[in-house]
Design a protein around this motif. Structure first.
Motif, PDB file in Angstrom:
ATOM      1  N   MET A   1       0.828  -1.211   0.000  1.00  0.00           N
ATOM      2  CA  MET A   1       0.000   0.000   0.000  1.00  0.00           C
ATOM      3  C   MET A   1       0.863   1.263   0.000  1.00  0.00           C
ATOM      4  O   MET A   1       0.495   2.270  -0.582  1.00  0.00           O
ATOM      5  N   GLN A   2       2.041   1.186   0.673  1.00  0.00           N
ATOM      6  CA  GLN A   2       2.935   2.332   0.682  1.00  0.00           C
ATOM      7  C   GLN A   2       3.415   2.662  -0.726  1.00  0.00           C
ATOM      8  O   GLN A   2       3.500   3.824  -1.126  1.00  0.00           O
ATOM      9  N   ALA A   3       3.708   1.603  -1.518  1.00  0.00           N
ATOM     10  CA  ALA A   3       4.131   1.816  -2.903  1.00  0.00           C
ATOM     11  C   ALA A   3       3.005   2.458  -3.710  1.00  0.00           C
ATOM     12  O   ALA A   3       3.243   3.325  -4.559  1.00  0.00           O
ATOM     13  N   PHE A   4       1.767   2.049  -3.443  1.00  0.00           N
ATOM     14  CA  PHE A   4       0.603   2.616  -4.126  1.00  0.00           C
ATOM     15  C   PHE A   4       0.503   4.115  -3.857  1.00  0.00           C
ATOM     16  O   PHE A   4       0.360   4.919  -4.771  1.00  0.00           O
ATOM     17  N   LEU A   5       0.592   4.498  -2.578  1.00  0.00           N
ATOM     18  CA  LEU A   5       0.456   5.909  -2.205  1.00  0.00           C
ATOM     19  C   LEU A   5       1.626   6.737  -2.723  1.00  0.00           C
ATOM     20  O   LEU A   5       1.443   7.875  -3.165  1.00  0.00           O
ATOM     21  N   THR A   6       2.823   6.166  -2.681  1.00  0.00           N
ATOM     22  CA  THR A   6       4.011   6.885  -3.150  1.00  0.00           C
ATOM     23  C   THR A   6       3.905   7.185  -4.639  1.00  0.00           C
ATOM     24  O   THR A   6       4.144   8.316  -5.087  1.00  0.00           O
ATOM     25  N   THR A   7       3.551   6.176  -5.415  1.00  0.00           N
ATOM     26  CA  THR A   7       3.461   6.378  -6.862  1.00  0.00           C
ATOM     27  C   THR A   7       2.311   7.313  -7.218  1.00  0.00           C
ATOM     28  O   THR A   7       2.439   8.150  -8.118  1.00  0.00           O
ATOM     29  N   LEU A   8       1.191   7.191  -6.525  1.00  0.00           N
ATOM     30  CA  LEU A   8       0.047   8.060  -6.794  1.00  0.00           C
ATOM     31  C   LEU A   8       0.410   9.525  -6.559  1.00  0.00           C
ATOM     32  O   LEU A   8       0.112  10.403  -7.380  1.00  0.00           O
ATOM     33  N   THR A   9       1.083   9.804  -5.453  1.00  0.00           N
ATOM     34  CA  THR A   9       1.484  11.172  -5.123  1.00  0.00           C
ATOM     35  C   THR A   9       2.488  11.715  -6.133  1.00  0.00           C
ATOM     36  O   THR A   9       2.360  12.846  -6.616  1.00  0.00           O
ATOM     37  N   VAL A  11       3.137  10.779  -9.258  1.00  0.00           N
ATOM     38  CA  VAL A  11       2.569  10.993 -10.593  1.00  0.00           C
ATOM     39  C   VAL A  11       1.687  12.243 -10.612  1.00  0.00           C
ATOM     40  O   VAL A  11       1.723  13.029 -11.564  1.00  0.00           O
ATOM     41  N   GLY A  12       0.923  12.447  -9.538  1.00  0.00           N
ATOM     42  CA  GLY A  12       0.080  13.644  -9.464  1.00  0.00           C
ATOM     43  C   GLY A  12       0.899  14.920  -9.485  1.00  0.00           C
ATOM     44  O   GLY A  12       0.566  15.876 -10.210  1.00  0.00           O
ATOM     45  N   ILE A  13       1.971  14.968  -8.714  1.00  0.00           N
ATOM     46  CA  ILE A  13       2.848  16.143  -8.692  1.00  0.00           C
ATOM     47  C   ILE A  13       3.500  16.343 -10.056  1.00  0.00           C
ATOM     48  O   ILE A  13       3.634  17.473 -10.548  1.00  0.00           O
ATOM     49  N   MET A  14       3.889  15.231 -10.680  1.00  0.00           N
ATOM     50  CA  MET A  14       4.527  15.305 -11.992  1.00  0.00           C
ATOM     51  C   MET A  14       3.602  15.970 -13.008  1.00  0.00           C
ATOM     52  O   MET A  14       4.021  16.840 -13.784  1.00  0.00           O
TER      53      MET A  14
END
Length: 314
Positions: A1-9, A11-14
């Motif tokens: 789940m940590q990987a999910f939240l990290t990638t989601l954040t 990509v959004g900032i990107m």
């Protein structure tokens, strides 16, 4: 789940980083004809700096050296398989630039511009992940400056020894490898000058992600927005690139029973959105800029869903 939240954040900032580029073109502070010059800064300055940064951060061991060669061989092979497959599928329609862009967009991944910061975020305790990303980028660059350029332009002059040896990726890696293999670090520990040089390399290298997103934002400002969502070929490229390709690679690596860190790094990078270099090469070569930009932008938007979900496999 940590990987999910990290990638989601991440990509959004990107994606937010593309907004200033969009505004600059809309207010006519940057002319559309000038976008290619930003691409040249990205390809010839920022990316080589990122290569130096990545190898300077990693710690060489014989085991890592072998794994990097395995990584390079596997990722080159699977990219050639996918590009060759879609060249075969679309060969009768290659007069249309859209099919040529689609062919390369199904395979090339944003392995360095997004891959490096993503790997560093998902695997913060491993300094070697950036070196794996550079093996991916080396493979993609060798294909990009030769086979991909030849496909986009339909000109075989790009299939040459000169194109293989004299491109920014090869030159920057040739500079970085002696430092990497000997373990000599460009850092303040080895003198004030090297410390400042390290700062410069780090700053330029970390400009790659915002720079590539700025370029995409600029190109988005030049096209009709509805075209971003109405071409089936763009959806096809994104689906193959961001779902089929990473899952295929995951299966291959699982069967090969390779080192776990190698496996996870390659899988994460393959799951990254359609490579911005697809657009950058289109800009530099002067063909297919619009569909390339649309595909990269659509892939980046869709990666908000695809990348975090695929990251759950980690």
């Amino acid at each position: 789940m940590q990987a999910f939240l990290t990638t989601l954040t991440l990509v959004g900032i990107m994606l937010l980083t593309a907004v200033p580029g969009f505004i600059l073109v809309k207010v006519k502070a940057v002319q559309p004809d000038n976008i290619k010059y930003f691409s040249k800064v990205l390809m010839f300055v920022c990316q080589p700096a990122l290569t130096l940064y990545s190898f300077n951060k990693a710690n060489f061991t014989p085991e890592l050296g072998v794994n990097l060669l395995i990584f390079l061989g596997v990722i080159t092979a699977v990219q050639l398989i996918f590009i060759g497959l879609f060249c075969l599928i679309f060969r009768k329609k290659f007069n249309d630039i859209r099919y040529r862009i689609t062919t390369v967009a199904t395979t090339l991944s944003n392995c360095s511009f997004l891959g490096v910061p993503l790997l560093e975020a998902v695997f913060p305790q491993s300094p070697n992940v950036a070196a794996y990303s550079m093996m991916y980028f080396l493979s993609m660059s060798l294909l990009g400056w030769t086979l991909v350029s030849a496909i986009i332009t339909r000109d075989k002059k790009y299939i040459s020894v000169k194109s293989v040896l004299l491109n920014p990726a090869i030159i920057s890696i040739a500079v970085a490898l002696p430092f990497f293999i000997t373990g000599y670090k460009i850092s303040a520990e080895n003198g004030l000058f090297l410390g400042q040089l390290d700062n410069m390399i780090t700053i330029l290298g970390k400009m790659t992600t915002p720079m590539c997103m700025l370029i995409m934002g600029m190109r988005l400002a030049t096209i009709r927005f509805k075209n971003l969502f109405t071409n089936w070929m763009q959806y096809f490229s994104v689906a193959i690139n961001q779902i089929v390709f990473p899952l295929f690679v995951y299966g291959v690596l699982y069967l090969l029973n390779v080192d776990k860190e190698l496996m996870m790094c390659m899988y994460v990078m393959c799951a990254c959105p359609v490579a911005s270099v697809v657009q950058n090469f289109a800009e530099l070569l002067g063909e297919g800029q619009d569909i390339a930009a649309n595909t990269v932008l659509l892939g980046s938007i869709c990666s908000i869903a695809t990348l975090p979900v695929l990251a759950l496999l980690i």
